[in-house]
Design a protein around this motif. Sequence first.
Motif, mmCIF file in Angstrom:
data_model
loop_
_atom_site.group_PDB
_atom_site.id
_atom_site.type_symbol
_atom_site.label_atom_id
_atom_site.label_comp_id
_atom_site.label_asym_id
_atom_site.label_seq_id
_atom_site.Cartn_x
_atom_site.Cartn_y
_atom_site.Cartn_z
ATOM 1 N N GLN A 1 -7.821 86.428 25.291
ATOM 2 C CA GLN A 1 -8.623 84.952 25.443
ATOM 3 C C GLN A 1 -9.076 85.769 26.837
ATOM 4 O O GLN A 1 -10.057 84.797 27.951
ATOM 5 N N GLU A 2 -9.171 87.228 27.370
ATOM 6 C CA GLU A 2 -8.959 87.246 28.873
ATOM 7 C C GLU A 2 -10.779 87.971 28.927
ATOM 8 O O GLU A 2 -11.681 88.504 28.079
ATOM 9 N N PRO A 3 -11.069 87.422 29.716
ATOM 10 C CA PRO A 3 -12.833 87.779 29.852
ATOM 11 C C PRO A 3 -12.634 89.309 30.404
ATOM 12 O O PRO A 3 -12.134 89.827 30.860
ATOM 13 N N ALA A 4 -14.413 89.810 30.222
ATOM 14 C CA ALA A 4 -14.395 91.298 30.063
ATOM 15 C C ALA A 4 -15.876 91.357 30.548
ATOM 16 O O ALA A 4 -16.344 90.436 30.055
ATOM 17 N N PRO A 5 -15.741 92.304 30.839
ATOM 18 C CA PRO A 5 -17.082 92.397 31.081
ATOM 19 C C PRO A 5 -17.850 92.677 30.223
ATOM 20 O O PRO A 5 -17.540 93.427 29.152
ATOM 21 N N THR B 1 -18.712 81.988 25.844
ATOM 22 C CA THR B 1 -17.948 81.103 25.763
ATOM 23 C C THR B 1 -17.989 81.351 24.262
ATOM 24 O O THR B 1 -15.991 81.063 23.129
ATOM 25 N N ALA B 2 -18.237 82.230 22.991
ATOM 26 C CA ALA B 2 -17.689 83.192 21.773
ATOM 27 C C ALA B 2 -16.959 84.276 22.187
ATOM 28 O O ALA B 2 -16.109 84.778 21.177
ATOM 29 N N GLY B 3 -16.781 85.134 22.786
ATOM 30 C CA GLY B 3 -16.503 86.414 23.671
ATOM 31 C C GLY B 3 -15.115 86.606 23.385
ATOM 32 O O GLY B 3 -14.410 87.170 22.185
ATOM 33 N N PRO B 4 -14.352 86.158 24.587
ATOM 34 C CA PRO B 4 -15.553 85.832 25.782
ATOM 35 C C PRO B 4 -15.365 87.056 26.474
ATOM 36 O O PRO B 4 -14.759 87.911 27.069
ATOM 37 N N ALA B 5 -16.504 86.958 26.739
ATOM 38 C CA ALA B 5 -17.362 87.331 27.856
ATOM 39 C C ALA B 5 -17.336 86.835 29.429
ATOM 40 O O ALA B 5 -17.089 85.456 29.672
ATOM 41 N N ASP B 6 -17.007 87.593 30.465
ATOM 42 C CA ASP B 6 -16.981 87.658 32.013
ATOM 43 C C ASP B 6 -18.481 86.585 32.651
ATOM 44 O O ASP B 6 -19.378 87.274 32.613
ATOM 45 N N PRO B 7 -19.343 85.318 32.699
ATOM 46 C CA PRO B 7 -20.051 85.243 32.964
ATOM 47 C C PRO B 7 -20.741 85.906 34.232
ATOM 48 O O PRO B 7 -21.450 86.405 34.537
#
Length: 715
Positions: free
Chosen positions: A485-489, A560-566
Amino acid sequence: MTPPGASDTRPPPLPAQEPAPPEPPETHRAAAPAPVPLPEAEGPRDAVTRLRAHGCWYPSADPDGTEAAFICDRGGVPQLWAGPVDGEGVRLLDSSPDPVKEVAWSPDGRWIAYTTVPGGGEHSRVLCVRPDGTGRRLLAGADPDTSAYLGCWARDGSAVAVTLAAPAASRPQRDGLWQPSDPAPAHWTARDGRTTLLGTSAYATGPGGLGTTVHAPGPGGGTPAARTGAGLSAYLIDPDGLASPVLLATEPDAPTLRVCDLTADGRLALLRRGPRGRREAVVRRVVDTATTFTLPVADGDQWIGRFSPDGRTLWLRSDAGREYAALFAVALDADGTALGTRVVAERADSDLDLLTLAHDGRTAVLAWNVRGASELDVVESSARPGAPDTTGPPRPVPLPHEVVTRITAAGAGRLLLALSGSQRRPGVWWAHEGVSLLRTPWSARDEDTVPPGRPPVRPVLSRLTARDGLPLGGWYYRAPGRAPQEPAPCVVHLHGGPEDQERPVFDPLYHELLGRGLDVFAPDVRGSGGHGRSFVDADLGTGRFAALDDVADCAAHAVTAGPADPTRLAVMGRSYGGYLTFASLVWHPDLFRTGVAVCGMSDLLTFFAGTEPWIAESAAHKYGHPERDRELLRTLSPMSRIDALRAPLLAVHGEHDTNVPPGESEQFVRAARERGVPAELLVLRDEGHDFLRAENRRLFRRAAGDWMERHLRPF
């Protein structure tokens, strides 16, 4: 079988033709080419030092199926190789640096025909060489202003079909950009901004909703962005030069024309013609060039079908009146007139992707596109006197990897398949009927796909719904080493076409980005193939505005599903995906931190002015008519909104690209810099619309990775 390289025996030439009707005007027909001997260019008979990451694809077998000619890039550029299907003794048949695109071994085993693109550009030519590397000669495309395309062989090997594009009208050039000059041909397919759906569901396709019409300006609205050509002509050419070329068909200002098959007696020819999204199969009598049958066929693979051994049944891959392509059987009389058409193999939600007939003409091999992956069936047919051929139940064949890119017959009961997958480079497999597929020894091993230490990432199919209710989907690649669940570029990567489809195959570019800690989401926005005819047509006319919204919806889904960093999103794409990249940066200027546009169109009007005439003819249906839809094309052009650009961008282009001329990238980068937005342009030498040389591909990947890493790093 005639021994390879033999020249003292050959099949009889094609039967003498009865007098044909008057030919079309000379300005519409490319002059018949004559074979030109070339110096031998055979390479080492043993394999050169194998590169760890080489690929092999586009196989074509000799008559008994023991040897294959194929394309391999182990030398750094796609070249023509040949060798035994079950042995290591491959040999390089043409060591020239011109990339090879297609290969076809003659049915009598005496010649191998192939297509090259000199200088890596878009103008192709057709050559042939004997299987032992001798006798290399140029069949068509010697004029640098023409292009030649490979068709099928005559069943006896006496001639090969070649399509030749006549030289286009000259085009003016100023400041490196093509300028609108010539009027569009009057017969071009009319586009008025309408979207036509074949499915049962209705959904909005742009600001004005379904079926919105955008009217073009009147005569005072400016000059059209179009360039005229002199058409495409298809010939049968004797590679030995003993018989004169036979003209099969001429299409003035045609977008495409390919000879896909000939009956065993040479009476009938199967042609594929028409613009993108509106291709059709044409049966034509060779003796008088009369058209006896036409049927719409699906986009995708150009080899659309084949005649049965007696010429009384035509097998076609078609989506005529359907959402998804299926196998059609067309019963023909002795003159080629259709007696009846029926569907003999279909799937409810899957396209028939590839169709191949074995040498017996009775065994059909079908590759189905199932949500981007391939499933393979074998179907047997049998002839009934005085009645259409019958077909038996399909028999599935297990596959070792996700995607089949080509199937070809290889002797009695044997097939050759080119496969790709998310965990390997392209390779060739062979099998006897009913036996598991075996990798050819000269195809790279799965474990050699990448250097040890960082294996390929297997993508996950992800689904979403666009803002207007249209179902979308794509493949999400998660960078290794990150917590779930870590946001990523994240890089939203957009494929070309737009009729192409994102499929689960290994992409070195994605591997590069993932290795730098970036996620990749590769979606299919509306207009993509593999999801039914309605989905392909949903971006026509004003529907393209909705396709631009799809990009934003896919970016939101990645968050929302990635999770990507907005706060660290980027957009990237090639060809039409490059257009979407330019467009997304100006339609959604606050969504993406940066973008990389590769060979993309920045102004649809200058694109029509500069591209090849047959490409313009085909693109007019997909994008809009350069006269009647001029205002729509201007509004859809990223250059029309350049003042909204905020994000820095990198543009990449091949210097010899005549599909999308380099001026498309140049003008966008220049305009960005004039507005104070950081922008750079990377031009790759000796490349066209596709980057084919290993050193240039590595340079491109490094440059794109460096750019993304620099602009997506944390604040």
